[in-house]
Design an enzyme around this catalytic site. Structure first.
Site, PDB file in Angstrom:
ATOM      1  CG  ASP A 104      -0.414   0.332   2.569  1.00  0.00           C
ATOM      2  OD1 ASP A 104       0.955  -0.243   2.599  1.00  0.00           O
ATOM      3  OD2 ASP A 104      -1.082   0.027   3.500  1.00  0.00           O
ATOM      4  CB  SER A 105       4.352   1.355   0.012  1.00  0.00           C
ATOM      5  OG  SER A 105       5.111   1.107  -0.557  1.00  0.00           O
ATOM      6  CG  ASP A 107       0.334  -4.181   2.329  1.00  0.00           C
ATOM      7  OD1 ASP A 107      -0.001  -5.299   3.128  1.00  0.00           O
ATOM      8  OD2 ASP A 107       0.894  -3.277   2.159  1.00  0.00           O
ATOM      9  CE  LYS A 160       3.263  -5.500   3.724  1.00  0.00           C
ATOM     10  NZ  LYS A 160       2.518  -4.838   4.402  1.00  0.00           N
ATOM     11  CD  GLU A 215       0.408  -1.964   7.851  1.00  0.00           C
ATOM     12  OE1 GLU A 215       0.930  -0.938   9.107  1.00  0.00           O
ATOM     13  OE2 GLU A 215       1.369  -1.294   7.038  1.00  0.00           O
ATOM     14  CD  GLU A 220       7.893  -0.094   7.000  1.00  0.00           C
ATOM     15  OE1 GLU A 220       6.770  -1.236   7.121  1.00  0.00           O
ATOM     16  OE2 GLU A 220       8.019   0.624   6.928  1.00  0.00           O
TER      17      GLU A 220
HETATM   18  O1  KIV Z   1       3.398  -1.655   2.063  1.00  0.00           O
HETATM   19  C1  KIV Z   1       4.683  -1.792   1.456  1.00  0.00           C
HETATM   20  O2  KIV Z   1       5.368  -1.066   0.575  1.00  0.00           O
HETATM   21  C2  KIV Z   1       4.721  -2.525   2.905  1.00  0.00           C
HETATM   22  C3  KIV Z   1       6.668  -2.928   3.109  1.00  0.00           C
HETATM   23  C4  KIV Z   1       7.599  -1.342   2.904  1.00  0.00           C
HETATM   24  C5  KIV Z   1       6.879  -3.609   3.195  1.00  0.00           C
HETATM   25  O3  KIV Z   1       4.517  -3.050   3.432  1.00  0.00           O
END
Ligand code: KIV
Length: 272
Positions: free
Chosen positions: A49-50, A88, A118, A120, A187
């Site tokens: 989600d970055s 994510d 994924k 968090e 992280e």
């Molecule tokens: O959203 C993302 O890119 C991430 C990575 C930095 C692990 O969660």
């Protein structure tokens, strides 16, 4: 008649089996063409989600909607044929209850054909990790500095620099592993803590700003390519793609202004 895939794609159990083995090479990816390039060299592509910050210019990952993750997830699974693609779950799409998480994660898996999702959070997400894993959804956990909680931390802050913070973070790692996550992202964690967690839990740790002792490493692709204007201290720039893009655009602009483009070989003649 069954249709067999020509290339075997890595699965969550394949990544899980790499604990204490060959280091896992992971990168984020948001679009088909770069996914196809990275696919030749990496084991795992994370549609992180970055992308909200990297591709869309948001200050945090919080505004990213599920639909955007699905669109980019589809692009990456089309581009990559061998790597495990993990998508994510964005802020607000899974935290409410295991049922909410299952509904949205199942949609992500169906619509993107990714191999895992994924989420968090550590101990507080254990019930959800177990709920999803028991129902066919492989989960990668993410602990330490979790960007979706930025408003609670008050910024992107390294975790575990004080030894009295270690117990809770170690507990997070142990609990997500026991709940059935197939791997866990660590992280922005103090190096000795990340190394200790890697030694003590049964699933692979994937470090980002953590420790070389982790079972694998992940970076945001644009950061390691040298394309991001600002990068965290732990990023090494392996390329200068931003400078290469700027150089090419400047050449193009100069050629247009001096009427050097298009050249005869770039134009179409009349067919007589
Ligand atoms: O959203 C993302 O890119 C991430 C990575 C930095 C692990 O969660």
């Amino acid at each position: 008649m069954s249709v067999h895939a020509v290339t075997k794609r890595l699965t969550a159990p394949d990544i899980r089996a790499r604990k204490n083995g060959e280091p896992i090479v992971a990168l984020t990816s948001y679009h088909a063409h770069t996914a196809a390039i990275a696919d030749k060299y990496v084991d795992l592509l994370l549609v992180g989600d970055s992308l909200g910050m990297v591709m869309y210019g948001f200050e945090t990952t919080l505004p990213v909607p599920l639909e955007l993750m699905i669109m980019h997830g589809r692009a990456v699974t089309r581009g990559a044929k061998r790597s495990l693609v993990v998508v994510d779950m964005p802020f607000g799409s899974y935290e409410e209850s295991p049922a909410q998480a299952f509904r949205n994660a199942a949609r992500v898996m169906k619509e993107t054909e990714c191999g895992a999702i994924k989420i968090e959070g550590g101990a507080r997400m254990a019930e959800t990790i177990k709920f999803l894993s028991d129902r066919g959804i492989p989960v990668m956990a993410h602990i330490g500095m979790t960007p979706q909680s930025i408003n609670v931390y008050g910024g992107f802050k390294t975790q575990g620099r004080l030894r009295d913070q270690w117990a809770l973070i170690e507990e997070d790692a142990r609990v997500v592993s026991e709940a059935g996550a197939f791997s866990v992202v660590l992280e922005a964690l103090a190096e000795p803590l990340a190394a200790k967690i890697t030694k003590t839990i049964d699933i692979p740790t994937i470090g980002i700003g953590a420790s070389a002792a982790c079972d694998g490493q992940i970076l945001v692709m644009e950061d390691m390519l040298g394309l991001s204007p600002r990068v965290p201290k732990f990023v090494r720039e392996f390329g200068k793609v931003g400078a290469a893009i700027e150089g090419a655009i400047k050449l193009y602009a100069d050629d247009v202004r001096s009427r050097q483009f298009p050249m005869p070989e770039n134009t179409y003649d009349v067919k007589d």
